[in-house]
Every structure is written in C-alpha cells, then in structure tokens.
Design a protein around this motif. Structure first.
Motif, short mmCIF file in Angstrom:
data_model
loop_
_atom_site.label_atom_id
_atom_site.label_comp_id
_atom_site.label_asym_id
_atom_site.label_seq_id
_atom_site.Cartn_x
_atom_site.Cartn_y
_atom_site.Cartn_z
N GLU A 281 52.14 132.36 113.11
CA GLU A 281 53.51 131.50 113.18
C GLU A 281 53.07 130.68 114.27
O GLU A 281 53.93 129.09 114.03
N GLU A 282 52.32 130.36 115.61
CA GLU A 282 52.26 129.41 116.46
C GLU A 282 51.14 128.11 115.88
O GLU A 282 51.85 127.19 115.50
N ILE A 283 49.89 128.06 114.78
CA ILE A 283 49.88 126.61 114.01
C ILE A 283 50.63 126.86 113.43
O ILE A 283 50.97 125.47 112.98
N ILE A 284 51.51 127.36 112.07
CA ILE A 284 51.95 127.14 110.90
C ILE A 284 53.32 125.82 112.05
O ILE A 284 54.16 125.13 111.84
N LYS A 285 53.73 126.39 113.17
CA LYS A 285 55.09 125.96 113.88
C LYS A 285 54.05 124.48 114.75
O LYS A 285 54.54 123.17 114.88
N LEU A 288 54.33 122.15 111.41
CA LEU A 288 56.02 121.78 110.99
C LEU A 288 56.44 120.66 111.68
O LEU A 288 56.97 119.59 111.41
N SER A 289 56.33 120.70 112.93
CA SER A 289 56.66 119.74 114.51
C SER A 289 55.85 118.84 114.19
O SER A 289 56.14 117.14 114.21
N LEU A 290 54.96 118.88 113.81
CA LEU A 290 53.94 117.34 113.69
C LEU A 290 54.36 116.24 112.39
O LEU A 290 54.27 115.24 112.59
N LYS A 291 54.80 117.72 111.69
CA LYS A 291 55.18 116.33 110.22
C LYS A 291 56.46 116.72 110.08
O LYS A 291 56.50 114.94 109.70
N TYR A 292 57.43 117.14 110.70
CA TYR A 292 58.35 117.66 110.55
C TYR A 292 59.56 117.21 111.56
O TYR A 292 60.31 117.12 111.49
N HIS A 293 58.95 117.15 112.51
CA HIS A 293 59.75 116.71 113.57
C HIS A 293 60.58 117.63 114.23
O HIS A 293 61.32 117.56 114.44
N THR A 294 60.29 118.93 114.12
CA THR A 294 61.32 119.79 113.93
C THR A 294 60.77 121.45 114.55
O THR A 294 59.39 121.76 114.49
N ASP A 295 61.55 122.27 115.52
CA ASP A 295 61.94 123.32 115.96
C ASP A 295 62.13 124.84 114.98
O ASP A 295 62.91 124.67 114.66
N LEU A 308 54.75 133.29 104.51
CA LEU A 308 53.43 133.37 106.04
C LEU A 308 52.11 132.52 105.15
O LEU A 308 51.42 130.87 105.53
N GLU A 309 51.84 133.37 104.46
CA GLU A 309 50.47 133.30 104.48
C GLU A 309 50.58 131.77 102.92
O GLU A 309 49.19 130.85 102.77
N GLN A 310 51.69 131.09 102.35
CA GLN A 310 51.30 130.27 101.89
C GLN A 310 51.49 128.93 101.89
O GLN A 310 51.71 127.60 101.86
N ALA A 311 52.12 128.82 103.53
CA ALA A 311 53.20 128.23 103.85
C ALA A 311 52.33 126.49 104.74
O ALA A 311 53.03 125.07 104.26
N PRO A 312 51.16 126.41 105.03
CA PRO A 312 50.30 125.81 105.18
C PRO A 312 50.03 124.81 104.03
O PRO A 312 49.96 123.66 103.90
N ALA A 313 49.65 125.42 102.96
CA ALA A 313 49.53 124.94 101.52
C ALA A 313 50.81 123.71 101.14
O ALA A 313 50.41 122.90 100.99
N LEU A 314 51.74 124.17 101.66
CA LEU A 314 52.97 124.19 100.88
C LEU A 314 53.43 122.58 102.27
O LEU A 314 54.15 121.90 101.67
N ILE A 315 53.12 122.84 103.40
CA ILE A 315 53.62 121.46 104.40
C ILE A 315 52.57 120.53 103.82
O ILE A 315 53.09 119.29 104.29
N LEU A 316 51.43 120.69 102.84
CA LEU A 316 50.28 119.46 102.69
C LEU A 316 51.12 118.47 100.94
O LEU A 316 50.93 117.63 101.39
N THR A 317 51.40 119.12 100.71
CA THR A 317 52.82 118.40 99.51
C THR A 317 53.80 118.65 99.65
O THR A 317 54.79 117.33 98.47
#
Length: 333
Positions: A281-285, A288-295, A308-317
């Motif tokens: 959660e901490e790393i995904i947080k 998210l902050s880096l790409k979308y500037h949101t908490d 959570l498992e699929q969130a990082p890959a979706l952040i990239l796209t």
C-alpha cells in the motif's frame, strides 16, 4: 551460544550499514524492472523488434517471430517492497505462441516454485471454454537473472519435460522455461573477447555491468536501450518511480544476502509475510502521488489483495486517477 549470537548481531549491523551506504547514492541500473519494461514491453516498433530478437535468441529453435503484441505488463506486489519486485511482460506472436519475459535480479528457491506455477497458469489460461486441447499453443517463459540456473554456469538453459534418458515427452511440448544467466557473460568475454560478442551478448553485458562492452560500437540494440534509458531519466515522475523500485530491490538483495549467510532464507520468507500488504500500500501510495498528485490512503486501505496486486500495472497505463479507480473497481474484490 552467546558468541554465536554476538557474531550474528554484528553481521546484521554490518549488512545494515552497507545497505544505508548504498541507498545514499542510488543508481538506477539498466536491468531495473521499470526500465526493462520500457525496452521490451511496449508496442512501438523498436520495443517489438528487440522483444522478438531476445525471444528468438533465447528460445534458439530457429523460428522467426514476425510480430508480437503486448497482452499486459504485470507487477506482482505480493512480492513487492521489501520482497520481490516482479514486472512480467506477456506477449503473443502472430501464431498464438505466448511469451512471458521477466528480469529477476535476486532469485531465491521460492522463485523456482513461482516460475513453475506461473508456467502452468499461463498455459491453462490459453484454453478457452469449449476449446480443444489440440489447439493449444506453446508458452515460453524467458527469465533473465543475476544468478545461475541450477547445476551449471551456462548463459542460456532451456528446459522442457524429458524422461530419464533425456528424451523429450513428445514432439511439440507446450511448456518451455528458459533461464538467461547474466554473470555467464564474463566467461564468454574471457573466451572470445569483447570485440567478438554478438548483439544478444552485448545486451547481457550491459545488464550485468551497467555499461556497454564497447563505448565506440556498443551495438544497435544496446544503443536503443541506452537511448530509452536516457529518455526515461529525463522524465522526473517516471525516473522517481524507477528509483523507488531500485531502492526496494537493494533492500531485497540485502535481505537475501543476510538470510543466505545465516541460513535463514526460509525464515525470511515467512518473517516478512505479515508486513507485505502494508508495504505494498505504501509503495502504491507513492506511485499515485507521483503520477496523479493525490493522496489515496483511504481508498487504498479499502482495496482487496487482488485489487492491490493489479494496481501498479494499471497505474502505468491509466492517464487519470479516475480511470484507474474505474478499472480497479471492475476487479472482483
């Protein structure tokens, strides 16, 4: 017993000091998971040509891959943070063959089990409801790693099912697992010299030593890799994520080094299990902050492990946080 305990504690403190020193000057290596994805896991022409080439060379059966398409790029955060960071590239060629490409910088015994599991999972996913077994296409797992495959120091090891006499199970096996051992490049250089390396070996040299084998003529594909690396470095948000992955990888390598010295690898696997979800959660947080500037702390805490498992890959796209939420919400919790 007291002396043994004291030596172990001193060794742990020494490893911790080494890690702190390494983290003070993080260098994103060319074989960084995030960078590896950019080289071989995109749909542009350069990425496809390099992906096809490393697959053709690694498999070594003479078959030419005309075209390959990315199915997904997958970060597996059940091995995230202080554990493994795994960014798998799934690609399919025009004949329906599946390629699962991965860089693993600190392999453990658990990875060999995981690779077998993922090979079986990838193959089973190819059979659609009502489909015929005869129509199944091969699955090729290609694993680049900073280490050697079991029992030898070859650059490439190719595995299929065989009997005790070395005969393969049948003419067209469906599951192929290929290990590419980065350290083996030094043996090849010693045998034939840097000037005689082929394109594939030059790529391996770059990944192993973090510099080209020849600064004047590094090779066409090495030039492309170095150019893409430079482009990523100029994008602050992308580069920060690459640095975060590099930092977590250093922590992982340090943990494995300590556990191996103390004979506690299995204990380490169990010991970090409890904190995996919180670290994920901490790393995904941070991503998210880096790409979308949101908490998104509250939102993240409401997600299931599968989400959570699929969130990082979706952040990239996903270009926006809203589109990310929509796709995450479609995943069954």
């Amino acid at each position: 017993m007291k002396n043994l305990k004291k030596r172990k504690e001193e060794n742990l403190r020494r490893q911790q000091r080494k890690l702190v020193k390494r983290l003070e000057g993080i260098v994103v290596h060319y074989d960084n998971d995030y960078c590896f994805k950019d080289y071989f896991g995109m749909d542009d022409l350069d990425s496809m040509e390099m992906r096809n080439y490393i697959c053709e060379y690694s498999i070594g059966n003479g078959v030419k891959i005309v075209k390959s398409t990315i199915l997904n790029v997958e970060i597996l955060p059940d091995q995230f943070g202080n554990k493994k960071i795994i960014l798998d590239i799934l690609a399919e060629d025009s004949k329906g063959n599946l390629y699962n490409i991965e860089m693993q910088r600190a392999p453990t015994i658990a990875d060999y089990f995981r690779w077998e599991y993922y090979g079986a999972r990838n193959l089973s996913s190819r059979l659609k409801k009502g489909g015929k077994y005869i129509n199944l296409k091969p699955v090729y797992q290609i694993i680049f790693m900073r280490g050697y495959a079991y029992g030898n120091h070859n650059l490439i090891n190719r595995y299929i099912m065989r009997n005790d006499n070395g005969q393969q199970e049948h003419e067209n096996p469906l599951m192929h697992r290929i290990y590419v051992s980065l350290p083996a490049i030094d043996h090849i250089v010693a045998e034939k010299g840097k000037n005689n390396l082929n394109e594939f070996e030059k790529i391996i040299y770059l990944f192993e030593h973090n510099e080209p084998c020849d600064t004047i003529e590094p090779g066409k594909m090495v030039n492309v890799i170095m150019s893409r690396y430079k482009r990523m470095k100029q994008n602050k948000s992308i580069w920060t994520m690459a640095e975060k992955l590099e930092e977590a990888q250093m922590i992982e390598e340090s943990l494995i080094e300590i556990s191996r010295k103390e004979g506690l690898e299995e204990g380490m696997e169990k010991g970090i299990e409890q904190g995996k979800k919180e670290r994920t959660e901490e790393i995904i947080k941070q991503m998210l902050s880096l790409k979308y500037h949101t908490d998104a702390s509250a939102w993240l805490s409401s997600l299931s492990s599968d989400q959570l498992e699929q969130a990082p890959a979706l952040i990239l796209t996903c270009d926006t946080f809203e589109s990310l939420q929509q796709q995450i919400n479609q995943i069954q919790s």
